[in-house]
Enzyme design. Structure first.
Site, PDB file in Angstrom:
ATOM      1  N   GLN A 206      -0.789  -7.206  -4.959  1.00  0.00           N
ATOM      2  CA  GLN A 206      -0.139  -5.904  -4.848  1.00  0.00           C
ATOM      3  C   GLN A 206      -1.005  -4.819  -5.488  1.00  0.00           C
ATOM      4  OE1 GLN A 206       2.617  -5.378  -3.092  1.00  0.00           O
ATOM      5  NE2 GLN A 206       2.534  -3.165  -3.474  1.00  0.00           N
ATOM      6  N   ALA A 227       4.378  -0.085  -3.283  1.00  0.00           N
ATOM      7  CA  ALA A 227       4.847  -0.214  -4.666  1.00  0.00           C
ATOM      8  C   ALA A 227       3.677  -0.384  -5.625  1.00  0.00           C
ATOM      9  CB  ALA A 227       5.775  -1.419  -4.779  1.00  0.00           C
ATOM     10  N   SER A 232       6.798  -4.291  -6.968  1.00  0.00           N
ATOM     11  CA  SER A 232       7.012  -4.686  -5.576  1.00  0.00           C
ATOM     12  C   SER A 232       8.059  -5.784  -5.463  1.00  0.00           C
ATOM     13  CB  SER A 232       5.714  -5.199  -4.957  1.00  0.00           C
ATOM     14  OG  SER A 232       5.990  -5.711  -3.662  1.00  0.00           O
ATOM     15  N   HIS A 234       8.226  -7.717  -3.149  1.00  0.00           N
ATOM     16  CA  HIS A 234       7.544  -8.896  -2.596  1.00  0.00           C
ATOM     17  C   HIS A 234       7.144  -9.894  -3.684  1.00  0.00           C
ATOM     18  CE1 HIS A 234       7.292  -7.818   1.676  1.00  0.00           C
ATOM     19  NE2 HIS A 234       7.212  -6.550   1.256  1.00  0.00           N
ATOM     20  N   ASP A 241       8.680  -8.875   5.143  1.00  0.00           N
ATOM     21  CA  ASP A 241       8.416  -7.920   6.216  1.00  0.00           C
ATOM     22  C   ASP A 241       8.336  -8.739   7.491  1.00  0.00           C
ATOM     23  OD1 ASP A 241       8.163  -5.945   4.296  1.00  0.00           O
ATOM     24  OD2 ASP A 241       5.972  -6.049   4.231  1.00  0.00           O
ATOM     25  N   GLU A 287      11.721   1.840   6.089  1.00  0.00           N
ATOM     26  CA  GLU A 287      10.952   0.648   6.476  1.00  0.00           C
ATOM     27  C   GLU A 287      11.844  -0.289   7.298  1.00  0.00           C
ATOM     28  OE1 GLU A 287       8.957  -1.395   3.316  1.00  0.00           O
ATOM     29  OE2 GLU A 287       7.739   0.349   2.778  1.00  0.00           O
ATOM     30  N   HIS A 290      11.374  -4.187   6.507  1.00  0.00           N
ATOM     31  CA  HIS A 290      11.455  -4.830   5.193  1.00  0.00           C
ATOM     32  C   HIS A 290      12.888  -5.264   4.877  1.00  0.00           C
ATOM     33  CE1 HIS A 290      10.199  -5.181   0.774  1.00  0.00           C
ATOM     34  NE2 HIS A 290      11.520  -5.205   0.709  1.00  0.00           N
TER      35      HIS A 290
END
Ligand code: ZN
Length: 320
Positions: A206, A227, A232, A234, A241, A287, A290
Site C-alpha cells: 500500500q 489510502a 487501507s 485492503h 475490489d 468506488e 470496492h
C-alpha cells in the site's frame, strides 16, 4: 357477653387505625401537593433524581431542563456534568450521544446548520475534524467488524492470520474469502463473469502504491482515491475490489455485474463501502468496485438503511 365486648373493642381499634392512616396519608399528600411534588409518581424512585435536579439547577439549568437530563442520562454521567451546556437537553435525547464528545457537539452546532442527529453522527464518526487528524491505532486488528479509515489505522506489521486464495492471485481472510468465492460462483451461475481484482494488500505494498499515486497526481488528489499506508481496508483482508475485465473504473457502475451486486452482495455479507453520496464521510471518491465483508446481518441493515459502515457502527455498535 365478655367475648363480645372484646370483639367490639377490637373493631374500634381497627377503625381508629384506619382513621389515623387516612389522616396521615392525606397530610402527606397535601404537603407534597403544595410543595410542588405533585407530579412525582413515587418518592423512593425520584430521591436520587431530586438530588441531581438540584445539582443541575445550581449549574444554571431550568427545572424542566434538569428533569429531562436526569431522565435521559444515567446518574454517573449527570454527576460528572460540571457546567451549563447550551444544547445538552436536545443532545441527551439522541440515542448515540456520548458525553465525552460534548464540547465538539456544541462547537459543531454553533458553526453549522446541521440538525441535532447529524451533529452527533458527524462528531461520533470524527468527520468534524480533518481526515488523517486525531488518528487512533486499531486495538483489535483481527476483529471482523474492524473499522479502518482515515481516522483509524492498522500497524505496519499487521498481517491477517488466516488468508485464503480467492482466485486471480488474490487473498482474503477465510470467512470473507469463502463468502466471496460463493458470491462469484453465484454470479457466474447467473450468466455474468466477475473476478477478484485486488484483495489483501500488505502495508508495504500500500505504501508503494500510495507513493506512486502521490508522485503522479499530488498528495491532495491521491488522497481522494488511495489510502495512506496503515489506513487501507485492503490490509484487513476483509475488502475486495471486483472486476469483469481486469480494470477498475466508474464505468463498472453501468454493468450488469454491478446491478447484480447491488441487489445481492448483502446476501453474502458484502457492502459497497464507498458510495457516491457519502464521499464527505468516507473521504473517498465513489468506488463501485470496492466491497467490504461485514457479515450478512450488518450488510443487510446497511443496505436497507442506505448508511455507511461508519454510521452503522455509531448507530448499532455504540461506537468503534
Ligand atoms: Zn479497494
Amino acid at each position: 357477653m365478655k367475648r363480645k365486648k372484646v370483639k367490639i373493642n377490637f373493631g374500634n381499634l381497627i377503625l381508629l387505625l384506619i382513621v389515623i392512616g387516612l389522616l396521615g396519608y392525606s397530610t402527606y399528600y397535601l404537603y407534597n401537593y403544595f410543595s410542588g411534588d405533585k407530579d412525582k409518581p413515587n418518592e423512593v424512585d425520584t430521591k436520587y433524581e431530586n438530588k441531581l435536579v438540584k445539582k443541575l439547577k445550581s449549574l444554571g439549568y431550568t427545572e424542566s431542563e434538569a428533569e429531562k437530563i436526569t431522565v435521559n442520562l444515567n446518574e454517573e454521567i449527570v454527576n460528572n456534568i460540571d457546567k451549563k451546556y447550551d444544547n445538552l437537553v436536545e443532545l441527551s435525547e439522541v440515542k448515540y450521544f456520548h458525553i465525552e464528545n460534548i464540547d465538539r457537539y456544541e462547537e459543531l452546532i454553533k458553526n453549522s446548520e446541521y440538525d441535532i442527529n447529524e451533529v452527533v453522527m458527524r462528531v461520533n464518526t470524527r468527520i468534524d475534524k480533518d481526515f488523517y487528524t486525531n488518528i487512533t491505532n486499531v486495538q483489535d486488528q483481527d476483529d471482523p467488524f474492524v473499522i479502518v479509515n482515515k481516522y483509524y489505522a492498522l500497524s505496519k506489521d499487521y498481517v491477517p492470520s488466516d488468508l485464503i486464495n480467492v482466485g486471480n492471485g488474490q487473498r482474503m481472510k477465510k470467512e470473507a474469502g469463502e463468502a466471496l468465492i460463493k458470491m462469484l460462483d453465484d454470479i457466474k451461475n447467473a450468466g455474468l463473469y466477475l473476478q477478484a481484482q485486488s484483495g489483501y494488500r500488505s502495508y508495504d505494498l500500500q505504501s508503494s502504491l500510495y507513493n506512486d499515486y502521490v508522485s503522479r497526481d499530488g498528495k491532495e488528489q491521491a488522497d481522494t482515491y488511495s489510502a495512506r499506508p496503515g489506513h487501507s481496508e485492503h490490509q484487513t483482508g476483509l475488502a475486495i475490489d471486483v472486476s469483469k475485465d481486469g480494470t477498475l473504473s466508474k464505468a463498472f457502475e453501468n454493468t450488469d455485474q454491478f446491478k447484480w451486486l447491488k441487489e445481492n452482495a448483502h446476501k453474502y455479507g458484502f457492502i459497497l463501502r464507498y458510495p457516491s453520496d457519502k464521499i464527505y464521510m468516507t473521504g473517498y471518491d465513489y468506488e463501485p468496485w470496492h466491497y467490504r465483508y461485514v457479515g450478512i446481518e450488518a450488510a443487510t441493515l446497511i443496505k436497507n438503511e442506505g448508511i455507511t459502515y461508519e454510521e452503522y457502527m455509531v448507530k448499532y455498535k455504540g461506537s468503534y
